[in-house]
Design a protein around this motif. Structure first.
Motif, PDB file in Angstrom:
ATOM      1  N   VAL A  46      29.371  41.038  37.516  1.00 33.12           N
ATOM      2  CA  VAL A  46      29.722  42.306  38.343  1.00 33.12           C
ATOM      3  C   VAL A  46      29.756  41.931  39.780  1.00 33.12           C
ATOM      4  O   VAL A  46      30.618  42.312  40.507  1.00 33.12           O
ATOM      5  CB  VAL A  46      28.714  43.532  37.864  1.00 33.12           C
ATOM      6  N   ALA A  47      28.789  41.351  40.125  1.00 33.44           N
ATOM      7  CA  ALA A  47      28.623  40.669  41.534  1.00 33.44           C
ATOM      8  C   ALA A  47      29.828  40.100  42.148  1.00 33.44           C
ATOM      9  O   ALA A  47      30.218  39.961  43.209  1.00 33.44           O
ATOM     10  CB  ALA A  47      27.222  40.089  41.607  1.00 33.44           C
ATOM     11  N   SER A  48      30.161  39.012  41.357  1.00 40.21           N
ATOM     12  CA  SER A  48      31.164  37.985  41.446  1.00 40.21           C
ATOM     13  C   SER A  48      32.784  38.862  41.810  1.00 40.21           C
ATOM     14  O   SER A  48      33.336  38.726  42.383  1.00 40.21           O
ATOM     15  CB  SER A  48      31.524  37.065  40.534  1.00 40.21           C
ATOM     16  N   ILE A  49      32.867  39.784  40.774  1.00 40.59           N
ATOM     17  CA  ILE A  49      34.144  40.529  40.807  1.00 40.59           C
ATOM     18  C   ILE A  49      33.999  41.567  42.040  1.00 40.59           C
ATOM     19  O   ILE A  49      34.949  41.533  43.012  1.00 40.59           O
ATOM     20  CB  ILE A  49      34.485  41.412  39.665  1.00 40.59           C
ATOM     21  N   ALA A  50      32.855  42.175  42.538  1.00 36.98           N
ATOM     22  CA  ALA A  50      32.654  43.171  43.382  1.00 36.98           C
ATOM     23  C   ALA A  50      32.903  42.293  44.579  1.00 36.98           C
ATOM     24  O   ALA A  50      33.715  42.864  45.653  1.00 36.98           O
ATOM     25  CB  ALA A  50      31.363  43.850  43.499  1.00 36.98           C
ATOM     26  N   ALA A  51      32.392  40.907  44.943  1.00 40.93           N
ATOM     27  CA  ALA A  51      32.370  40.348  45.995  1.00 40.93           C
ATOM     28  C   ALA A  51      33.820  39.806  46.459  1.00 40.93           C
ATOM     29  O   ALA A  51      34.217  40.061  47.595  1.00 40.93           O
ATOM     30  CB  ALA A  51      31.449  39.061  45.940  1.00 40.93           C
ATOM     31  N   LEU A  52      34.443  39.441  45.352  1.00 41.10           N
ATOM     32  CA  LEU A  52      35.917  38.901  45.623  1.00 41.10           C
ATOM     33  C   LEU A  52      36.767  40.170  45.880  1.00 41.10           C
ATOM     34  O   LEU A  52      37.763  40.027  46.683  1.00 41.10           O
ATOM     35  CB  LEU A  52      36.283  38.195  44.462  1.00 41.10           C
ATOM     36  N   TRP A  53      36.428  41.295  45.361  1.00 44.21           N
ATOM     37  CA  TRP A  53      37.552  42.354  45.677  1.00 44.21           C
ATOM     38  C   TRP A  53      37.266  42.888  46.744  1.00 44.21           C
ATOM     39  O   TRP A  53      38.090  43.157  47.697  1.00 44.21           O
ATOM     40  CB  TRP A  53      37.003  43.763  44.697  1.00 44.21           C
ATOM     41  N   LEU A  54      35.986  42.942  47.278  1.00 46.00           N
ATOM     42  CA  LEU A  54      35.552  43.274  48.934  1.00 46.00           C
ATOM     43  C   LEU A  54      36.254  42.444  49.824  1.00 46.00           C
ATOM     44  O   LEU A  54      36.513  42.849  50.910  1.00 46.00           O
ATOM     45  CB  LEU A  54      34.182  43.419  48.938  1.00 46.00           C
ATOM     46  N   ALA A  55      36.093  41.159  49.594  1.00 42.72           N
ATOM     47  CA  ALA A  55      36.651  40.045  50.501  1.00 42.72           C
ATOM     48  C   ALA A  55      38.059  40.139  50.550  1.00 42.72           C
ATOM     49  O   ALA A  55      38.636  40.005  51.787  1.00 42.72           O
ATOM     50  CB  ALA A  55      36.370  38.740  49.822  1.00 42.72           C
ATOM     51  N   PHE A  56      38.807  40.473  49.384  1.00 40.50           N
ATOM     52  CA  PHE A  56      40.193  40.862  49.607  1.00 40.50           C
ATOM     53  C   PHE A  56      40.584  41.950  50.364  1.00 40.50           C
ATOM     54  O   PHE A  56      41.513  42.056  51.111  1.00 40.50           O
ATOM     55  CB  PHE A  56      41.053  40.805  47.978  1.00 40.50           C
ATOM     56  N   TYR A  57      39.727  43.241  50.119  1.00 40.56           N
ATOM     57  CA  TYR A  57      40.020  44.359  50.657  1.00 40.56           C
ATOM     58  C   TYR A  57      39.728  44.620  52.307  1.00 40.56           C
ATOM     59  O   TYR A  57      40.371  45.232  52.844  1.00 40.56           O
ATOM     60  CB  TYR A  57      39.145  45.285  49.996  1.00 40.56           C
ATOM     61  N   PHE A  58      38.857  43.638  52.588  1.00 45.61           N
ATOM     62  CA  PHE A  58      38.534  43.807  53.923  1.00 45.61           C
ATOM     63  C   PHE A  58      38.933  42.658  55.015  1.00 45.61           C
ATOM     64  O   PHE A  58      38.612  42.582  55.974  1.00 45.61           O
ATOM     65  CB  PHE A  58      36.860  43.632  53.859  1.00 45.61           C
ATOM     66  N   ARG A  59      40.123  41.862  54.277  1.00 45.53           N
ATOM     67  CA  ARG A  59      40.329  40.734  55.113  1.00 45.53           C
ATOM     68  C   ARG A  59      41.450  41.298  56.148  1.00 45.53           C
ATOM     69  O   ARG A  59      41.611  40.396  57.191  1.00 45.53           O
ATOM     70  CB  ARG A  59      41.246  39.865  54.230  1.00 45.53           C
TER      71      ARG A  59
END
Length: 800
Positions: free
Chosen positions: A142-155
């Motif tokens: 869950v942490a990995s998916i959330a982290a990568l999604w946030l990284a993509f969303y906030f780029r």
């Protein structure tokens, strides 16, 4: 507790670094993309690995623990490899859920593997509680998916907002990674090995190991963040440059003006789509062409000037000018062109050619210019242009030239009777006739307004040639014009002034030509007249008369004479005609032939006609009150009066004011007023319904159709004096008069002849059964008092 907090800080820094690197990877290409992938994987792997060993210090064991270095190194490699694969999967411009899940699972696998391989590196027996073991894996996923999604969303986004969003996301992701680690640690159960086994590993001070790893990792992450900071600064500059480039390209490509870029070798290195539309040439044609290849498309007369302008711009000076090209499809395109040099570091390195299509704009300007100097109805030069040409002719110091002023006689009657639409058609036809007369001659024709025209004949024509030209125009104008199934006639009056004898400036020339034209009108119209000095004196007299005529009614200088109308059989008076006269204070009695035309030209005829009609009705009513006889009074109506609005109502008011019964008023109209039968019938019907009688004056001298006689409510025909004058000698006149009398009788109309002066004339009329007579044979026009004494008193005395 300090170590737990420190491990969280390490996780947050690592998470922030990875969040930033995902955006960097997604926008990088080529070798830079692979370098950022490797750098990000190492940063992520070392951060998570360091956080793991710092977190190990939070668990205090009663014995020293040895570590298997192979497994320690393996745990680092695994997490770096997993991070590399995860960043590769999600580091794209577009991210689907499938890629997000795959990347998250890879990163979670790496984190989990690193944690449990790191645990296995400890030379101690460890068992795990199944529930917490599985929970730690789920937290990692869950942490990995959330982290990568946030990284993509906030780029994306502005720099300040993006930094704070990534920091918040780093705190969340760091907490998730720490949570996974401590959940895994809580699931572990440590068991001591025997003494023999304890000596197989390598003894390391746990605190020293943790601080060393954490310090090195923070240093590495710090360098990463610093590198990212520097890279971001450079990237922002690159982005600004790229954004400016896009703005420029958008301006270049979407500009409605055609733009061509030229290098110093005269080769085309760029162009926009507007150029292809302006020229009709394809984009392929422009590629690898030189500017010289465009020159043939420029109109021949502008090619050399265009070349000179382009060469000047190569010297660093902007050039603006207008030219025209021939479109690929063959039509002409007017252009406004700017040659703008491109200057870098003080040197000209090329130039832009910016071309705007101004074809419609130029056509509009030319149309406005044309309308400013030409008459809209006929297309001929107007007053402004004529004055300009005349001024140029005077400035040229020509020896002599002629100015002709022409007015169409009777045109106002046509315009008033048929309406402006037919009047405009008539004017256009007249202009065409004049143009045909001008063929082969150097003459300027202008319409000054209404039916007034001017012609300018240059110095090559002698006086006799100008006179011949005027006669030619008069003949052309005199040809009947077919309109509404009838022939209409007009004539032309032309006045001529010759420069410099008749005027040294434009104003004087036109004034004198106008004077000569009015002399023609005064003498019967349909002719031409050269200006003479005597005409000016006559004009001054006419102007004086106009001023005095305007005051004549108020000063009671106008009066009426009445000419009796007699029944020839018994000599009885059957009516009178009211005739206006002007008693001038210094010139005596002035003939109507002098002041009536002035009144018609100036509009005074309305006021004068009203006075005549009212005075005639008043006088006749007075005679009726005095004992009669009960006879009608005839009053002439001018064309302007006849076509005024509410004519019938206007006359009814006069009858009511004077008390005269309608049947005792007879209105005399002329054939020229009957040109539009529809309008005339409406007016006449309204008058006759009121009881007023209508007489057609000067019958036979006009140009109207005889069919009007059966269409219009006319009670009496009046034979013109021109047929009576030579009736005793001219058989044609005798036949015409007999025909008019017979026709009137067959149409049940009264007929009266005017201008009877001799017994012979009377006998011929009596022989043709015309018994109603008006003329000097019986009486000239008399003042009211004389009519009373000469006719009414004897009639009353005899009881008639």
């Amino acid at each position: 507790m300090v170590l737990v907090a420190f491990s969280y800080v390490v996780a947050v820094v690592a998470s922030y670094t990875v969040l930033d690197l995902v955006g960097r990877i997604s926008t990088s290409k080529g070798m830079f993309r692979w370098l950022w992938l490797l750098f990000g994987a190492i940063a992520m792997g070392l951060g998570v690995w360091s956080m793991h060993f710092v977190g190990m210090l939070a668990f205090s064991l009663n014995i020293s623990v040895a570590y298997n270095l192979v497994k320690v190194i393996l745990s680092v490699v695994v997490v770096i490899a997993a991070s590399f694969l995860a960043l590769y999967v999600v580091g794209r411009s577009q991210l689907s859920w499938r890629l997000l899940l795959a990347g998250g699972l890879l990163l979670a696998t790496g984190i989990s593997a690193m944690h449990y391989i790191g645990m296995a590196a400890m030379e101690i027996h460890i068992s795990y509680k199944p529930f917490y073991f599985v929970l730690s894996i789920i937290i990692a996923i869950v942490a990995s998916i959330a982290a990568l999604w946030l990284a993509f969303y906030f780029r994306k986004g502005t720099e300040p907002s993006r930094m704070w969003k990534k920091l918040g996301s780093g705190l969340i992701m760091g907490a998730a990674v720490v949570g996974m680690h401590y959940t895994g640690m809580y699931a572990a159960q440590f068991q001591m090995l025997d003494a023999l086994d304890e000596t197989k590993g390598m003894f390391l001070d746990q605190k020293l190991l943790a601080y060393t790893i954490a310090g090195g990792t923070l240093f590495t992450l710090g360098l990463s963040l610093f590198g990212i900071f520097i890279s971001n600064r450079l990237s922002r500059k690159d982005n600004e440059i790229e954004e400016h480039e896009k703005w420029y390209r958008s301006l270049f490509e979407n500009n409605q003006d055609g733009i061509i870029s030229i290098n110093m070798q005269y080769r085309i290195i760029g162009f926009n789509s507007a150029v292809t539309q302006l020229t009709g040439l394809t984009g392929e044609w422009f590629r690898n062409q030189t500017i010289d290849n465009i020159l043939p498309f420029i109109v021949q007369e502008d090619q050399e000037r265009t070349r000179e302008m382009f060469v000047k711009s190569r010297g660093g000076e902007m050039q603006t000018y207008q030219t025209a090209i021939i479109h690929e499809q063959g039509h002409r395109v007017e252009l406004s062109v700017i040659n703008a040099p491109v200057i870098l570091d003080g040197e000209v390195v090329g130039s832009y050619i910016i071309a705007k299509d101004i074809t419609e704009e130029k056509q509009s300007k030319e149309k406005i210019q044309h309308l400013a100097f030409h008459d809209e109805l006929t297309g001929m030069p107007n007053r402004r242009m004529f004055n300009e040409v005349l001024g140029q002719m005077i400035d040229s110091e020509a020896k002599q030239f002629a100015v002709m002023v022409m007015d169409l006689d009777r045109f106002k009657l046509i315009n008033d009777s048929l309406g402006h639409t037919y009047g405009d058609q008539f004017l256009q036809e007249m202009c065409e006739r004049i143009r045909r007369c001008m063929e082969g001659m150097n003459v300027t024709l202008a319409r000054m307004g209404g039916d007034e025209f001017t012609l300018l004949c240059d110095s090559r024509y002698e006086r006799e040639e100008v006179a011949d030209f005027a006669e030619q125009i008069i003949r052309a104008i005199g040809v009947p014009y077919r309109l509404k199934e009838n022939d209409f006639y007009v004539t032309a009056s032309i006045g001529i002034a010759v420069y410099p004898n008749d005027g040294a400036d434009a104003v004087q020339l036109l004034k004198n030509a106008d004077t000569a034209m009015y002399e023609v009108k005064k003498n019967g119209k349909n002719g031409y007249q050269f200006y003479t000095g005597e005409l000016n004196a006559q004009l001054q007299e006419k102007i004086e008369l106009e001023v005095e005529l305007r005051q004549a009614i108020a000063r009671k200088q106008l009066f009426l004479n009445y000419q009796p109308q007699i029944r020839a059989g018994d000599g009885q008076m059957i009516g009178v005609e009211a005739l206006v006269r002007w008693n001038h204070p210094t010139k005596g009695t002035i003939s109507p032939g002098v002041f009536i035309p002035i009144a018609e030209e100036t509009g005074i005829i309305y006021e004068m006609g009203t006075w005549v009609l009212r005075e005639a009705c008043r006088q006749m009513k007075e005679w009726h009150r005095g004992g009669g006889p009960l006879i009608p009074v005839s009053v002439n109506l001018s064309s302007q009066q006849f076509h005024q609005t509410n004519l019938a109502m206007y006359i009814k008011e006069i009858l009511e004011d004077t008390g005269l019964e309608p049947q005792y008023l007879e209105l005399e109209i002329t054939e020229s007023m009957m040109m539009d039968a529809t309008v005339s019938r409406s007016i006449l019907n309204e008058l006759t319904e009121s009881g007023i009688r209508i007489s057609l004056d000067d019958f036979g001298t006009g140009y109207s159709s005889l069919s009007y006689l059966k269409l219009l409510p006319i009670h009496k025909l009046k034979i013109d004096r021109s047929f009576i004058r030579d009736i005793t000698e001219n058989n044609n006149d005798k036949a015409i008069v007999a025909t008019i009398i017979s026709m009137a009788q067959h149409l049940n109309m009264d007929v009266i002849a005017e201008g009877i002066e001799t017994k012979e004339q009377l006998d011929i009329l009596m022989d043709n059964d015309c018994k109603k007579i008006q003329g000097y044979y019986y009486s000239k026009p008399l003042p009211a008092q004389d009519v009373e004494e000469a006719f009414f008193a004897p009639m009353r005395a005899s009881g008639s």
